[in-house]
Design a protein around this motif. Structure first.
Motif, PDB file in Angstrom:
ATOM      1  N   VAL A  56       0.848  -1.192   0.000  1.00  0.00           N
ATOM      2  CA  VAL A  56       0.000   0.000   0.000  1.00  0.00           C
ATOM      3  C   VAL A  56       0.885   1.244   0.000  1.00  0.00           C
ATOM      4  O   VAL A  56       1.846   1.323   0.759  1.00  0.00           O
ATOM      5  CB  VAL A  56      -0.890   0.023   1.265  1.00  0.00           C
ATOM      6  CG1 VAL A  56      -1.745   1.269   1.321  1.00  0.00           C
ATOM      7  CG2 VAL A  56      -1.745  -1.226   1.362  1.00  0.00           C
ATOM      8  N   SER A  57       0.544   2.209  -0.838  1.00  0.00           N
ATOM      9  CA  SER A  57       1.275   3.476  -0.852  1.00  0.00           C
ATOM     10  C   SER A  57       0.799   4.338   0.311  1.00  0.00           C
ATOM     11  O   SER A  57      -0.393   4.540   0.504  1.00  0.00           O
ATOM     12  CB  SER A  57       1.040   4.224  -2.163  1.00  0.00           C
ATOM     13  OG  SER A  57       1.709   5.469  -2.113  1.00  0.00           O
ATOM     14  N   MET A  58       1.744   4.824   1.077  1.00  0.00           N
ATOM     15  CA  MET A  58       1.437   5.708   2.193  1.00  0.00           C
ATOM     16  C   MET A  58       2.069   7.085   1.990  1.00  0.00           C
ATOM     17  O   MET A  58       2.116   7.889   2.905  1.00  0.00           O
ATOM     18  CB  MET A  58       1.960   5.099   3.502  1.00  0.00           C
ATOM     19  CG  MET A  58       1.371   3.743   3.825  1.00  0.00           C
ATOM     20  SD  MET A  58      -0.385   3.779   4.186  1.00  0.00           S
ATOM     21  CE  MET A  58      -0.363   4.438   5.830  1.00  0.00           C
ATOM     22  N   LEU A  59       2.564   7.349   0.783  1.00  0.00           N
ATOM     23  CA  LEU A  59       3.214   8.617   0.486  1.00  0.00           C
ATOM     24  C   LEU A  59       2.181   9.735   0.538  1.00  0.00           C
ATOM     25  O   LEU A  59       1.163   9.682  -0.143  1.00  0.00           O
ATOM     26  CB  LEU A  59       3.872   8.554  -0.890  1.00  0.00           C
ATOM     27  CG  LEU A  59       4.823   9.679  -1.254  1.00  0.00           C
ATOM     28  CD1 LEU A  59       5.990   9.737  -0.281  1.00  0.00           C
ATOM     29  CD2 LEU A  59       5.348   9.480  -2.659  1.00  0.00           C
ATOM     30  N   GLU A  60       2.440  10.726   1.361  1.00  0.00           N
ATOM     31  CA  GLU A  60       1.492  11.827   1.511  1.00  0.00           C
ATOM     32  C   GLU A  60       1.686  12.869   0.431  1.00  0.00           C
ATOM     33  O   GLU A  60       2.791  13.110  -0.038  1.00  0.00           O
ATOM     34  CB  GLU A  60       1.646  12.458   2.894  1.00  0.00           C
ATOM     35  CG  GLU A  60       1.182  11.530   3.987  1.00  0.00           C
ATOM     36  CD  GLU A  60       0.979  12.252   5.305  1.00  0.00           C
ATOM     37  OE1 GLU A  60       0.815  13.489   5.314  1.00  0.00           O
ATOM     38  OE2 GLU A  60       0.972  11.553   6.322  1.00  0.00           O
ATOM     39  N   LYS A  61       0.600  13.497   0.055  1.00  0.00           N
ATOM     40  CA  LYS A  61       0.615  14.600  -0.912  1.00  0.00           C
ATOM     41  C   LYS A  61       0.951  15.905  -0.190  1.00  0.00           C
ATOM     42  O   LYS A  61       0.622  16.082   0.983  1.00  0.00           O
ATOM     43  CB  LYS A  61      -0.763  14.747  -1.578  1.00  0.00           C
ATOM     44  CG  LYS A  61      -1.270  13.495  -2.274  1.00  0.00           C
ATOM     45  CD  LYS A  61      -0.738  13.400  -3.646  1.00  0.00           C
ATOM     46  CE  LYS A  61      -1.403  12.240  -4.398  1.00  0.00           C
ATOM     47  NZ  LYS A  61      -0.767  11.974  -5.644  1.00  0.00           N
ATOM     48  N   TRP A  62       1.612  16.817  -0.908  1.00  0.00           N
ATOM     49  CA  TRP A  62       1.910  18.141  -0.387  1.00  0.00           C
ATOM     50  C   TRP A  62       0.603  18.828   0.005  1.00  0.00           C
ATOM     51  O   TRP A  62      -0.414  18.685  -0.675  1.00  0.00           O
ATOM     52  CB  TRP A  62       2.638  18.961  -1.459  1.00  0.00           C
ATOM     53  CG  TRP A  62       2.885  20.386  -1.056  1.00  0.00           C
ATOM     54  CD1 TRP A  62       3.972  20.867  -0.416  1.00  0.00           C
ATOM     55  CD2 TRP A  62       2.016  21.501  -1.261  1.00  0.00           C
ATOM     56  NE1 TRP A  62       3.850  22.219  -0.210  1.00  0.00           N
ATOM     57  CE2 TRP A  62       2.647  22.622  -0.722  1.00  0.00           C
ATOM     58  CE3 TRP A  62       0.760  21.653  -1.841  1.00  0.00           C
ATOM     59  CZ2 TRP A  62       2.072  23.896  -0.749  1.00  0.00           C
ATOM     60  CZ3 TRP A  62       0.178  22.908  -1.874  1.00  0.00           C
ATOM     61  CH2 TRP A  62       0.845  24.017  -1.331  1.00  0.00           C
TER      62      TRP A  62
END
Length: 193
Positions: A56-62
């Motif tokens: 699962v991608s957990m990369l947060e958006k700016w």
């Protein structure tokens, strides 16, 4: 508690959801063990679907007007395939900066925060999961692995992972991992054996 373990005896706990922190180039295969060291604990899927572990991608958006700590990793609101690490803590500006593809190490200012181009972002398809080492060659990139409708504690399930860096640059998200191994919705209970 059902979680990932570093050993089949379930004495050394990994974090859950397990953060994928591969920092090299090429591919590496690892094995973790999913289960509970409490033989009375049981886990079942809350739906008709089996228990499934999935990258699962957990990369947060700016985000505008947000305070960023040094080391936080983000991506633009409209993904450009790259990740950016906060290297000077501060609050982001009202408007999103021009990220550009740039080169690794390029700095971008946003309000009082500064971000550094950190390279190509990790994506779920960088991870393959299987129930045995041979299964990694056939596993679909980014797909989950099914563990059945329920699991009883006391005996872990070996989960084999192949982590791949699709690029020649060494990527590193160890300070703020952006890919995790998560599960669908589960219900935990204790029962006498």
């Amino acid at each position: 508690m059902f979680t990932f373990w570093l050993d089949p005896e379930m004495t050394s706990e990994a974090t859950s959801p397990y953060p994928v922190t591969y920092n090299g180039t090429g591919s590496v295969d690892i094995v973790l063990y999913y289960g509970s060291n409490d033989a009375q604990e049981m886990v079942v899927s809350v739906t008709d679907a089996p228990i499934t572990l999935t990258p699962v991608s957990m990369l947060e958006k700016w985000k505008p007007r947000k305070y960023y700590k040094a080391g936080e990793i983000i991506e633009p609101t409209v993904s450009n395939g790259f990740m950016y690490k906060c290297t000077t803590p501060g609050s982001s500006g009202d408007g999103e900066p021009e990220w550009g593809a740039g080169h690794i190490g390029t700095t971008i200012n946003s309000g009082t925060a500064q971000f550094t181009h950190y390279g190509a972002k990790f994506v779920p398809s960088d991870v393959r999961l299987a129930l045995n080492r041979a299964g990694l060659d056939k596993a679909d990139a980014g797909s989950g692995v099914s563990l059945g409708k329920s699991l009883q504690g006391g005996s872990p399930v070996a989960i084999y992972m192949r982590l791949t860096n699709r690029f020649t640059d060494v990527r590193n998200d160890s300070t703020d991992p952006c890919i995790y191994i998560g599960t669908n919705k589960l219900r935990f209970s204790k029962q006498a054996i």
